[in-house]
Structures are given as structure tokens and as C-alpha cells.
Scaffold this motif. Structure first.
Motif, short mmCIF file in Angstrom:
data_model
loop_
_atom_site.label_atom_id
_atom_site.label_comp_id
_atom_site.label_asym_id
_atom_site.label_seq_id
_atom_site.Cartn_x
_atom_site.Cartn_y
_atom_site.Cartn_z
N HIS A 32 68.89 37.85 9.69
CA HIS A 32 68.01 37.20 10.65
C HIS A 32 66.83 38.11 11.03
N PHE A 33 67.08 39.41 11.10
CA PHE A 33 66.03 40.35 11.52
C PHE A 33 64.96 40.48 10.44
N ASN A 34 65.38 40.59 9.20
CA ASN A 34 64.44 40.87 8.11
C ASN A 34 63.84 39.62 7.47
N TYR A 35 64.44 38.46 7.72
CA TYR A 35 64.00 37.25 7.04
C TYR A 35 63.82 36.12 8.05
N VAL A 62 68.06 48.16 16.23
CA VAL A 62 69.26 48.45 17.03
C VAL A 62 69.34 47.50 18.22
N LEU A 63 68.23 47.27 18.89
CA LEU A 63 68.23 46.35 20.03
C LEU A 63 68.62 44.94 19.60
N ALA A 64 68.17 44.53 18.42
CA ALA A 64 68.53 43.20 17.91
C ALA A 64 70.03 43.13 17.61
N ALA A 109 72.79 40.69 19.35
CA ALA A 109 73.68 39.85 18.55
C ALA A 109 75.14 40.04 18.98
N LEU A 110 75.52 41.28 19.26
CA LEU A 110 76.88 41.54 19.74
C LEU A 110 77.12 40.90 21.10
N ARG A 111 76.13 40.97 21.96
CA ARG A 111 76.27 40.34 23.28
C ARG A 111 76.46 38.83 23.13
N LYS A 112 75.67 38.21 22.26
CA LYS A 112 75.76 36.77 22.06
C LYS A 112 77.11 36.38 21.48
N ALA A 113 77.68 37.25 20.63
CA ALA A 113 78.96 36.96 19.99
C ALA A 113 80.15 37.37 20.85
N GLY A 114 79.88 37.93 22.04
CA GLY A 114 80.97 38.38 22.90
C GLY A 114 81.71 39.56 22.31
N ALA A 115 80.97 40.45 21.61
CA ALA A 115 81.59 41.58 20.92
C ALA A 115 80.99 42.91 21.37
N LEU A 116 80.76 43.05 22.68
CA LEU A 116 80.15 44.26 23.19
C LEU A 116 81.03 45.50 22.99
N HIS A 117 82.31 45.28 22.70
CA HIS A 117 83.18 46.42 22.41
C HIS A 117 82.76 47.15 21.13
N ARG A 118 81.88 46.54 20.35
CA ARG A 118 81.41 47.16 19.11
C ARG A 118 80.11 47.95 19.29
N VAL A 119 79.62 48.05 20.52
CA VAL A 119 78.39 48.80 20.77
C VAL A 119 78.49 50.25 20.28
N GLU A 143 80.11 51.37 17.83
CA GLU A 143 80.01 51.32 16.37
C GLU A 143 78.56 51.24 15.93
N VAL A 144 77.76 50.42 16.62
CA VAL A 144 76.35 50.28 16.27
C VAL A 144 75.63 51.61 16.44
N LEU A 145 75.93 52.32 17.51
CA LEU A 145 75.26 53.60 17.76
C LEU A 145 75.64 54.64 16.71
N VAL A 146 76.94 54.69 16.37
CA VAL A 146 77.38 55.63 15.34
C VAL A 146 76.79 55.25 13.98
N ARG A 147 76.76 53.97 13.69
CA ARG A 147 76.20 53.48 12.43
C ARG A 147 74.73 53.88 12.31
N SER A 148 73.99 53.73 13.41
CA SER A 148 72.57 54.09 13.40
C SER A 148 72.39 55.58 13.15
N ALA A 149 73.28 56.39 13.75
CA ALA A 149 73.20 57.84 13.55
C ALA A 149 73.47 58.20 12.09
N PHE A 150 74.43 57.51 11.47
CA PHE A 150 74.75 57.77 10.06
C PHE A 150 73.58 57.36 9.16
N LYS A 151 72.92 56.26 9.48
CA LYS A 151 71.75 55.85 8.70
C LYS A 151 70.66 56.92 8.76
#
Length: 303
Positions: A131-134, A248-250, A254-264, A266-274
């Protein structure tokens, strides 16, 4: 306009139950279809030959994202060259027709790339990447857009795109030896030569990935290698600017909309690894060969 289709493959069997029917239903059928297979150990070759494609088998060690596509493009004779991957599934019967139509809207369009939708079983983050890129609306990009878009100006995707062959040849064709991002390389050359890159939102395919943490690290290492070896792209178009932050903000939205804020976290660690992978990629000339093979998605590239 005579049209050729090229698909590089390796062990594509799990995708063919969806891909082959989707290819068959296209209202625009390519005049020729070339599959370049990297020594699959499954039934990929047999099924594509039964489908009617010309299949050329190469040693997997000889595959190169730019070089293999360059060789394949020289084996076909179309005026327009559709390039796609084995896991990009056309979403409608008009996908090919719409892609070609958007390319032909302007004679300055050198390449058009389609809109990638998430696969039906995509996870939250995999879907958000699409959704972000297309986005929903088509757009033509020229060199004049660089101050606004930065390095995204030359964003394109060979997961599903079509090239005007005369323009592709005019800018030197696909690069002979790159670890990846051959699509950005060609798009950048076209933009610098005065041509446009067209984002064709009407040409829909399903294509997404749910990458694991280390997958992201490997991918961004290879991306860093590419841009580190091709500094002229950053010099011409600038860098990503705030694109990483927006991404990252997007993801968080998306996590907030999906009710999956417990994965925040993960997103931060994933961004650091990228970021770590990308920075290491820029430094690859200082790294031992064995280490580069271990952290790249394409260990066979390093010889």
C-alpha cells in the motif's frame, strides 16, 4: 506493438497453480514468452513448456539480476518487453493490456511498472509495504520530479513492468552485473536521458512478501551494495530523505488499525536491522568475502 514476455524462474512450482491460469486469461497475449530457469529441481521447466513457453535453462551460479535479464532481452524481438517474476500474479484479465496502454500514453515513457497488491494471505506488514509503495493513482515521473521525490524518482519494479525496447536499447540495456535493483538502474538511466518512468496503477498484480527479521537485513545489505557501487544515482536524484521515517509511521498506523500494537517493538527492531544492513552494504568493499556471502541474499554473486 509486438510484445515479448520474460520470466526468470527457480523452483516456481508452488506459484504456477495461480500464475499459469492468470497468464492464460490475459486479453493481451504476448507474441512470445521466454522463461529463463536457474536449474529448478521441481517441475517448473516441464510445466512452462507444456504451457507453450520457450524455456532456457541456465546454471543457478550464472544467474545475475541485471545480466540474466540483459541476455534474455537479447533473445526476443518485441517492441515492448514485459518483465515479471514467478510470484507476481496478474489480478485481472486486463493486467497486461492496461500496462501496455499506460506505456503507450506518451512516447517519452520508457518503462511502466504496475500496481502490486498484497497476496490474499499477506500479513499486516507485508500488505502495508504494498500500500505504501503502490498507491491508487497512476503517475509519470521525470527528472524534474527529483527535488520532490528524491531517489524515489527512479523507483521501478521488475516484479512487473514493461519496457519500450527502443528506449531500453538507447540507454544501454540492463546492466551486465548488479546484485539487484537493475530496475532502478535502468529507470535512472532513462530519466537522465530525458524519458519518463510511468507508474501504471491500472495494471494490477498480486505480489508481496512477509519477510522475517534477518530477511530484511539481507535484503538491505544488497540494496546498500547496489547504491554504494552506483553513487551516480544518489548524485543525480538525492537520497531517500524522510522516506524511511514516513514508512515506519505508516507501518505503525497499520498496526494500530489492525489492533496489533504489541508488534510495535518488532517494527522498531526491523527498521534498525534494515538500516544496519544498508550501511554495511555501503561498506562492502571493506568486508571479507566470506562474510559478504553470509549476509547477502545472493551468496553466489560473490566470487
Amino acid at each position: 506493438m509486438r510484445t515479448s514476455l520474460i520470466i526468470p524462474t527457480r523452483n516456481a512450482s508452488s506459484h504456477l497453480a495461480r500464475l499459469l491460469p492468470a497468464l492464460k486469461m490475459q486479453t493481451l497475449q504476448p507474441d512470445e514468452m521466454l522463461v529463463v530457469d536457474s536449474a529448478s529441481s521441481d517441475d517448473t521447466v516441464a510445466r512452462f513448456r507444456e504451457f507453450g513457453a520457450r524455456v532456457e535453462v541456465i546454471d543457478a551460479r550464472d544467474f545475475n539480476h541485471g545480466g540474466t535479464r540483459r541476455w534474455a532481452s537479447e533473445q526476443v524481438g518485441g517492441d515492448a518487453l514485459i518483465v515479471m517474476t514467478q510470484d507476481a500474479i496478474p489480478a485481472t484479465a486486463q493486467t497486461f493490456a492496461n500496462l501496455l496502454a499506460e506505456l503507450q500514453q506518451d512516447p517519452l515513457n520508457g518503462v511502466a511498472y504496475g500496481r502490486q497488491l498484497p497476496h490474499p494471505d499477506a500479513g499486516v506488514l507485508g500488505a502495508q509495504s504494498r500500500h505504501f509503495n503502490y498507491p491508487e493513482h497512476s503517475r509519470s515521473k521525470s527528472l524534474a520530479d527529483a527535488p520532490e521525490l528524491g531517489i524515489k524518482t527512479c523507483f521501478s519494479s521488475d516484479s512487473f513492468s514493461v519496457y519500450r525496447c527502443s528506449v531500453l536499447q538507447a540507454v544501454g540495456g540492463f546492466p551486465a552485473d548488479v546484485i539487484g535493483s537493475e530496475d532502478a538502474f535502468v529507470a535512472a538511466r532513462m530519466l537522465l536521458a530525458g524519458y519518463n518512468v510511468r507508474y501504471a496503477a491500472t495494471a494490477l498484480v498480486h505480489h508481496s512478501h512477509d519477510y522475517k527479521l534477518m530477511d530484511e537485513f539481507h535484503r538491505y545489505f544488497d540494496i546498500g551494495v547496489f547504491y554504494g557501487r552506483e553513487p551516480w544515482i544518489k548524485q543525480a536524484f538525492g537520497d531517500a530523505g524522510g522516506e524511511g521515517k514516513r514508512y515506519v509511521l505508516a507501518e505503525l498506523a497499520a498496526l494500530r488499525k489492525a489492533g496489533a500494537l504489541h508488534r510495535v517493538p518488532e517494527v522498531l527492531v526491523r527498521s534498525a536491522f534494515k538500516l544496519l544492513g544498508y550501511r554495511l552494504g555501503h561498506l562492502e568493499r571493506r568486508l571479507p568475502l566470506g562474510l559478504k556471502r553470509r549476509i547477502s541474499m545472493f551468496p553466489g554473486y560473490w566470487k
